[in-house]
Design a protein around this motif. Structure first.
Motif, PDB file in Angstrom:
ATOM      1  N   ALA A   9     -38.570  12.061 -39.541  1.00  0.00           N
ATOM      2  CA  ALA A   9     -39.494  11.012 -39.103  1.00  0.00           C
ATOM      3  C   ALA A   9     -40.384  10.622 -40.275  1.00  0.00           C
ATOM      4  O   ALA A   9     -40.929  11.490 -40.960  1.00  0.00           O
ATOM      5  CB  ALA A   9     -40.345  11.497 -37.932  1.00  0.00           C
ATOM      6  N   GLY A  10     -40.517   9.349 -40.479  1.00  0.00           N
ATOM      7  CA  GLY A  10     -41.301   8.857 -41.609  1.00  0.00           C
ATOM      8  C   GLY A  10     -42.800   8.923 -41.412  1.00  0.00           C
ATOM      9  O   GLY A  10     -43.554   8.852 -42.371  1.00  0.00           O
ATOM     10  N   ASN A  11     -43.240   9.083 -40.175  1.00  0.00           N
ATOM     11  CA  ASN A  11     -44.670   9.096 -39.890  1.00  0.00           C
ATOM     12  C   ASN A  11     -44.954  10.271 -38.960  1.00  0.00           C
ATOM     13  O   ASN A  11     -44.656  10.223 -37.768  1.00  0.00           O
ATOM     14  CB  ASN A  11     -45.077   7.771 -39.242  1.00  0.00           C
ATOM     15  CG  ASN A  11     -46.565   7.670 -38.982  1.00  0.00           C
ATOM     16  OD1 ASN A  11     -47.202   8.629 -38.561  1.00  0.00           O
ATOM     17  ND2 ASN A  11     -47.119   6.495 -39.219  1.00  0.00           N
ATOM     18  N   ASP A  12     -45.539  11.332 -39.522  1.00  0.00           N
ATOM     19  CA  ASP A  12     -45.790  12.553 -38.754  1.00  0.00           C
ATOM     20  C   ASP A  12     -46.648  12.307 -37.519  1.00  0.00           C
ATOM     21  O   ASP A  12     -46.355  12.817 -36.436  1.00  0.00           O
ATOM     22  CB  ASP A  12     -46.476  13.605 -39.628  1.00  0.00           C
ATOM     23  CG  ASP A  12     -45.585  14.113 -40.751  1.00  0.00           C
ATOM     24  OD1 ASP A  12     -44.378  13.831 -40.736  1.00  0.00           O
ATOM     25  OD2 ASP A  12     -46.116  14.806 -41.638  1.00  0.00           O
ATOM     26  N   ASP A  13     -47.719  11.543 -37.675  1.00  0.00           N
ATOM     27  CA  ASP A  13     -48.627  11.295 -36.546  1.00  0.00           C
ATOM     28  C   ASP A  13     -47.949  10.491 -35.443  1.00  0.00           C
ATOM     29  O   ASP A  13     -48.093  10.797 -34.252  1.00  0.00           O
ATOM     30  CB  ASP A  13     -49.892  10.570 -37.016  1.00  0.00           C
ATOM     31  CG  ASP A  13     -50.747  11.446 -37.931  1.00  0.00           C
ATOM     32  OD1 ASP A  13     -50.682  12.689 -37.799  1.00  0.00           O
ATOM     33  OD2 ASP A  13     -51.462  10.880 -38.771  1.00  0.00           O
ATOM     34  N   ALA A  14     -47.201   9.472 -35.812  1.00  0.00           N
ATOM     35  CA  ALA A  14     -46.493   8.659 -34.822  1.00  0.00           C
ATOM     36  C   ALA A  14     -45.442   9.496 -34.106  1.00  0.00           C
ATOM     37  O   ALA A  14     -45.257   9.374 -32.882  1.00  0.00           O
ATOM     38  CB  ALA A  14     -45.850   7.438 -35.479  1.00  0.00           C
ATOM     39  N   MET A  19     -43.689  12.350 -29.190  1.00  0.00           N
ATOM     40  CA  MET A  19     -43.224  13.583 -28.540  1.00  0.00           C
ATOM     41  C   MET A  19     -44.143  13.966 -27.383  1.00  0.00           C
ATOM     42  O   MET A  19     -43.668  14.294 -26.289  1.00  0.00           O
ATOM     43  CB  MET A  19     -43.137  14.723 -29.565  1.00  0.00           C
ATOM     44  CG  MET A  19     -42.059  14.514 -30.621  1.00  0.00           C
ATOM     45  SD  MET A  19     -40.392  14.378 -29.953  1.00  0.00           S
ATOM     46  CE  MET A  19     -40.062  16.085 -29.539  1.00  0.00           C
ATOM     47  N   ARG A  20     -45.452  13.886 -27.611  1.00  0.00           N
ATOM     48  CA  ARG A  20     -46.404  14.211 -26.525  1.00  0.00           C
ATOM     49  C   ARG A  20     -46.261  13.233 -25.364  1.00  0.00           C
ATOM     50  O   ARG A  20     -46.289  13.633 -24.202  1.00  0.00           O
ATOM     51  CB  ARG A  20     -47.829  14.201 -27.060  1.00  0.00           C
ATOM     52  CG  ARG A  20     -48.165  15.404 -27.894  1.00  0.00           C
ATOM     53  CD  ARG A  20     -49.652  15.475 -28.256  1.00  0.00           C
ATOM     54  NE  ARG A  20     -49.840  16.442 -29.300  1.00  0.00           N
ATOM     55  CZ  ARG A  20     -49.967  16.161 -30.595  1.00  0.00           C
ATOM     56  NH1 ARG A  20     -49.956  14.913 -31.022  1.00  0.00           N
ATOM     57  NH2 ARG A  20     -50.122  17.121 -31.473  1.00  0.00           N
ATOM     58  N   ALA A  21     -46.093  11.957 -25.677  1.00  0.00           N
ATOM     59  CA  ALA A  21     -45.950  10.938 -24.628  1.00  0.00           C
ATOM     60  C   ALA A  21     -44.693  11.175 -23.794  1.00  0.00           C
ATOM     61  O   ALA A  21     -44.659  10.838 -22.607  1.00  0.00           O
ATOM     62  CB  ALA A  21     -45.911   9.539 -25.249  1.00  0.00           C
ATOM     63  N   ALA A  22     -43.667  11.768 -24.387  1.00  0.00           N
ATOM     64  CA  ALA A  22     -42.423  12.049 -23.669  1.00  0.00           C
ATOM     65  C   ALA A  22     -42.460  13.408 -22.958  1.00  0.00           C
ATOM     66  O   ALA A  22     -41.478  13.820 -22.362  1.00  0.00           O
ATOM     67  CB  ALA A  22     -41.243  12.007 -24.637  1.00  0.00           C
ATOM     68  N   GLY A  23     -43.606  14.081 -23.015  1.00  0.00           N
ATOM     69  CA  GLY A  23     -43.755  15.345 -22.294  1.00  0.00           C
ATOM     70  C   GLY A  23     -43.426  16.589 -23.089  1.00  0.00           C
ATOM     71  O   GLY A  23     -43.399  17.695 -22.546  1.00  0.00           O
ATOM     72  N   PHE A  24     -43.190  16.449 -24.400  1.00  0.00           N
ATOM     73  CA  PHE A  24     -42.889  17.605 -25.229  1.00  0.00           C
ATOM     74  C   PHE A  24     -44.177  18.325 -25.611  1.00  0.00           C
ATOM     75  O   PHE A  24     -45.243  17.709 -25.702  1.00  0.00           O
ATOM     76  CB  PHE A  24     -42.141  17.184 -26.499  1.00  0.00           C
ATOM     77  CG  PHE A  24     -40.697  16.862 -26.261  1.00  0.00           C
ATOM     78  CD1 PHE A  24     -39.707  17.791 -26.547  1.00  0.00           C
ATOM     79  CD2 PHE A  24     -40.327  15.631 -25.749  1.00  0.00           C
ATOM     80  CE1 PHE A  24     -38.376  17.501 -26.332  1.00  0.00           C
ATOM     81  CE2 PHE A  24     -38.998  15.324 -25.529  1.00  0.00           C
ATOM     82  CZ  PHE A  24     -38.020  16.264 -25.811  1.00  0.00           C
ATOM     83  N   LEU A  25     -44.069  19.617 -25.837  1.00  0.00           N
ATOM     84  CA  LEU A  25     -45.203  20.446 -26.227  1.00  0.00           C
ATOM     85  C   LEU A  25     -44.957  21.037 -27.607  1.00  0.00           C
ATOM     86  O   LEU A  25     -43.808  21.317 -27.979  1.00  0.00           O
ATOM     87  CB  LEU A  25     -45.397  21.588 -25.221  1.00  0.00           C
ATOM     88  CG  LEU A  25     -45.617  21.180 -23.764  1.00  0.00           C
ATOM     89  CD1 LEU A  25     -45.630  22.412 -22.871  1.00  0.00           C
ATOM     90  CD2 LEU A  25     -46.899  20.384 -23.609  1.00  0.00           C
ATOM     91  N   ASP A  26     -46.075  21.257 -28.342  1.00  0.00           N
ATOM     92  CA  ASP A  26     -45.968  21.944 -29.635  1.00  0.00           C
ATOM     93  C   ASP A  26     -45.404  23.330 -29.393  1.00  0.00           C
ATOM     94  O   ASP A  26     -45.772  24.003 -28.435  1.00  0.00           O
ATOM     95  CB  ASP A  26     -47.351  22.096 -30.279  1.00  0.00           C
ATOM     96  CG  ASP A  26     -47.877  20.800 -30.844  1.00  0.00           C
ATOM     97  OD1 ASP A  26     -47.142  20.154 -31.587  1.00  0.00           O
ATOM     98  OD2 ASP A  26     -49.029  20.452 -30.528  1.00  0.00           O
ATOM     99  N   ASP A  27     -44.520  23.752 -30.274  1.00  0.00           N
ATOM    100  CA  ASP A  27     -43.941  25.083 -30.180  1.00  0.00           C
ATOM    101  C   ASP A  27     -44.849  26.033 -30.950  1.00  0.00           C
ATOM    102  O   ASP A  27     -44.552  26.446 -32.068  1.00  0.00           O
ATOM    103  CB  ASP A  27     -42.525  25.063 -30.751  1.00  0.00           C
ATOM    104  CG  ASP A  27     -41.735  26.293 -30.368  1.00  0.00           C
ATOM    105  OD1 ASP A  27     -42.330  27.258 -29.853  1.00  0.00           O
ATOM    106  OD2 ASP A  27     -40.514  26.284 -30.582  1.00  0.00           O
ATOM    107  N   GLU A  28     -45.981  26.392 -30.318  1.00  0.00           N
ATOM    108  CA  GLU A  28     -47.019  27.179 -30.989  1.00  0.00           C
ATOM    109  C   GLU A  28     -46.535  28.560 -31.424  1.00  0.00           C
ATOM    110  O   GLU A  28     -47.016  29.113 -32.389  1.00  0.00           O
ATOM    111  CB  GLU A  28     -48.236  27.311 -30.079  1.00  0.00           C
ATOM    112  CG  GLU A  28     -48.918  25.996 -29.806  1.00  0.00           C
ATOM    113  CD  GLU A  28     -50.021  26.102 -28.772  1.00  0.00           C
ATOM    114  OE1 GLU A  28     -50.313  27.222 -28.317  1.00  0.00           O
ATOM    115  OE2 GLU A  28     -50.593  25.056 -28.431  1.00  0.00           O
TER     116      GLU A  28
END
Length: 136
Positions: A9-14, A19-28
């Motif tokens: 992905a060219g833009n980390d923040d985007a 990912m958050r908008a699609a329901g994904f969670l950070d893999d802490e």
């Protein structure tokens, strides 16, 4: 199988917002590696944002396959030759793990119209062995 999807992905923040908008969670807990994500409905599969240039700048972007999933959305996939080369390179790194070789062989057997010159070059660049596919 490795059970994760690698994403460039060219833009980390985007990418993180999408990912958050699609329901994904950070893999802490870093189950799926650094920069990983997972979806609670399918925690066994991870999405990993990989860094660096596309196959370290060796792969031809013009060979990518654009798969339209909706009228205004698409997923861009590497060429099958690049995926085969990647798996064979990973097989050499993970000596003794036959899964990478099995993945490469399955892709090779299922594919039609491969550019064998490009495939041979890419396997060599990835540190793989073309002899696994009976390519000289």
């Amino acid at each position: 199988m490795s059970a994760d999807f690698d994403v460039v992905a060219g833009n980390d923040d985007a990418f993180a917002r999408a990912m958050r908008a699609a329901g994904f969670l950070d893999d802490e807990m870093a189950i799926h590696g650094k920069g990983g994500w997972y979806h609670p409905a399918h925690p066994q599969f991870g999405v990993e944002q990989v860094s660096g240039d596309f196959f370290d700048g060796r792969a031809a972007r013009s060979r990518c396959l654009r798969l339209t999933v909706k009228r205004d959305a698409a997923v861009v996939l590497p060429s099958v030759e690049d995926m085969i080369a990647d798996r064979l390179g990973q097989h050499e790194i993970a000596a003794g793990d036959p899964s990478m070789l099995q993945q490469a062989l399955a892709l090779f057997r299922l594919s039609e119209g491969l550019d064998l010159d490009y495939l041979h070059r890419r396997i060599t660049e990835e540190g793989g062995n073309p002899a696994h596919l009976r390519l000289s």
